[in-house]
Design a protein around this motif. Structure first.
Motif, PDB file in Angstrom:
ATOM      1  N   GLN A 183     -36.681  -6.434 -19.247  1.00 44.42           N
ATOM      2  CA  GLN A 183     -38.013  -6.326 -18.650  1.00 44.42           C
ATOM      3  C   GLN A 183     -38.070  -6.924 -17.248  1.00 44.42           C
ATOM      4  OE1 GLN A 183     -40.760  -4.828 -20.168  1.00 44.42           O
ATOM      5  NE2 GLN A 183     -39.336  -4.202 -21.774  1.00 44.42           N
ATOM      6  N   LEU A 225     -45.316  -8.254 -18.169  1.00 44.19           N
ATOM      7  CA  LEU A 225     -44.852  -7.765 -19.459  1.00 44.19           C
ATOM      8  C   LEU A 225     -46.003  -7.101 -20.199  1.00 44.19           C
ATOM      9  CD1 LEU A 225     -42.801 -10.883 -20.659  1.00 44.19           C
ATOM     10  CD2 LEU A 225     -41.875  -8.769 -19.719  1.00 44.19           C
ATOM     11  N   THR A 252     -45.166  -6.636 -26.052  1.00 41.90           N
ATOM     12  CA  THR A 252     -43.778  -7.045 -25.817  1.00 41.90           C
ATOM     13  C   THR A 252     -43.690  -8.535 -25.547  1.00 41.90           C
ATOM     14  OG1 THR A 252     -43.281  -4.863 -24.880  1.00 41.90           O
ATOM     15  CG2 THR A 252     -41.756  -6.667 -24.368  1.00 41.90           C
TER      16      THR A 252
END
Length: 515
Positions: free
Chosen positions: A195, A213, A217
């Motif tokens: 990420q 994010l 997640t």
């Protein structure tokens, strides 16, 4: 010497010491003691020198920085740096190691037993010290994870090879719990990297802080990190490995395990969970606060009912770690500073308590409370030291733990008054388990078989004396230590994106809401 690699030197020196011990010829028992103590004391001098290069006025900023490529293809760097909290924990750890070496002087068998036993044990202590320094200094998430797992190796052997009758069971249980948490954390580490920005420094914490994010997640990655840290902490209900490990491990091993290694859990919550996952931290905080309060009361109640002194001290730590977690997730600079200071003070008081119990067990050949009684008439100095250390564990004013516990409670009260009030019951229960333990072991009629017990030797006074002195100094003059932990605490609240709340009843209900 501003460019000197202080942190790398602090990692390498004990590694060299461990290698030197393993290279010593068989039969060099007395030399192994001297070598181990020499390297441990040299590490203390090195950390003192590192303090001179650290700017306390800027304790919220990571300093003594070192960055070099390690595995560029995977984005992994040898990145080290410490803020005030990291440096304080490294200093506490480095101070404990030579005391553990001194405590183990006669701990690992008598002089007619194989000499390699003590040599290998001391080498593992120094190896563990290197990992401890590295985990508190790591500024790369992958490097942190590698050391987080690598620490298990020396501890496993320190319990499994040098502990009590059930040492293998305790060592395997410790390893399985820790590995389970670490493997779950590894999934989160990989997901976080995917990420993030990627690149050759994709695991650097400063490159991952502020990464946008997806809320779901972020919550899952946060949980993967938090579970690993909760096991390490140890926190209810994933704490059950600790009493067995503490009961079976040598006293010095328990000192490092509970006094130092378990701080990696709370340190990780503070330095990774909060800045990397601020939204998820705020989302999970209500449940974590409840679990922290449960840990405080549960650990204290279980400690009261223990028959084995090592297990009793282990359960007191479950309670104390509950205070640390409560302070972190109360999200006030006062409570977080108190929690950070608590990490240091708990290492001193609980480490000393484990070592004193080890001295008693070595004299009696038992850790069972029922096998003691009336010892204050036989060993008055040992009894006095035990009382002072026990009073520190119950946070008596004038001793260092009081300052940190007070800050946690008043800081928590500013935002979560109900949790703070319930947690205060843990202070009352601490007085019960400490004073009742002292009463059963040291007061009353002297058991006939204990009448000839020896009082503390000079070596043992050198083990406990420095810890008692530090408890008193930090109890009466906590300012310099608080100067190290207060700025990072304020920075943590800022990273969470919420307003700080002063520890006053007038603001608890109005300004304490998240903005």
């Amino acid at each position: 010497m501003s460019n000197f690699p202080w942190l790398t030197a602090l990692v390498v020196l004990p590694l060299v010491g461990a290698a030197a011990l393993w290279l010593l010829p068989a039969g060099a028992r007395s030399r192994s003691r001297t070598v181990a103590l020499g390297f441990a004391l040299a590490e203390v001098l090195l950390v003192v020198a590192a303090f001179t290069a650290f700017d306390t006025a800027d304790a919220a900023t990571h300093q003594l920085l070192e960055t070099a490529p390690w595995i560029p293809a995977l984005g992994v760097s040898w990145a080290l740096g410490v803020d005030g909290v990291g440096l304080a924990l490294i200093a506490m750890s480095v101070v404990l190691v030579p005391l553990v070496v001194l405590a183990a002087w006669r701990e690992q068998g008598s002089t007619d037993e194989p000499t390699d036993r003590l040599r290998h044990y001391l080498a593992l202590v120094l190896l563990l010290e290197a990992f401890i320094v590295l985990v508190f200094a790591a500024r790369d998430v992958f490097l942190f994870y590698v050391v987080f797992e690598a620490m298990l190796i020396p501890v496993y052997f320190m319990i499994g090879a040098f502990g009590g009758a059930q040492r293998r069971y305790a060592a395997v249980k410790f390893l399985l719990y820790s590995l389970a948490g670490g493997l779950i954390m590894l999934v989160g580490v990989i997901a976080l990297y995917l990420q993030g920005p990627g690149g050759p420094e994709g695991f650097l914490i400063e490159n991952l802080v502020g990464v946008e994010l997806d809320p779901t997640t972020e919550k899952w990655i946060f949980l993967s990190f938090f579970l690993a840290f909760a096991i390490k902490a140890p926190m209810f209900p994933v704490h059950t490995w600790l009493p067995d490990a503490a009961q079976q491990a040598p006293a010095g091993t328990s000192t490092l395990l509970v006094g130092v290694l378990d701080k990696v859990g709370t340190f990780g919550m503070l330095t990774l969970c909060l800045p990397l996952f601020p939204e998820a931290s705020r989302w999970a905080a209500p449940v974590i606060i409840v679990l922290a309060v449960v840990s405080i009361l549960y650990g204290a109640l279980l400690a009261i009912g223990q028959k084995d002194m090592m297990r009793l001290v282990a359960y007191t730590s479950v309670s104390h770690f509950g205070f640390m977690v409560l302070g972190i997730f109360a999200f006030t600079s006062t409570s977080i500073a108190g929690s950070s200071f608590y990490m240091v003070n708990h290492g001193l008081s609980t480490g000393a308590l484990f070592l004193l119990v080890g001295f008693l067990a070595a004299r009696r050949g038992s850790q069972q409370i029922v096998d003691f009684g009336g010892l204050q008439k036989v060993v008055p100095v040992l009894a006095g030291l035990f009382l002072v250390v026990g009073l520190s564990a119950l946070s008596l004013p004038g001793l260092s733990t009081f300052v940190s516990e007070f800050l946690v409670i008043v800081g928590t009260f500013a935002r979560h008054p109900a949790a703070a009030i319930v947690a205060t019951l843990g202070v009352v229960l601490a007085a019960v388990y400490v004073l009742w333990l002292y009463q059963r072991v040291f007061t009353g009629p002297v058991r006939p078989e204990l009448a000839g017990m020896s009082d503390v030797w000079a070596r043992e006074r050198w083990v406990i004396g420095p810890l008692v002195a530090l408890m008193l100094v930090l109890g009466f003059v906590p300012g310099p230590a608080l100067d190290l932990v207060r700025p990072p605490a304020q920075e943590s609240v800022s990273q969470l994106g919420i307003d700080d709340v002063a520890p006053t009843t007038t603001t608890a209900g109005t300004e304490g809401s998240d903005q």
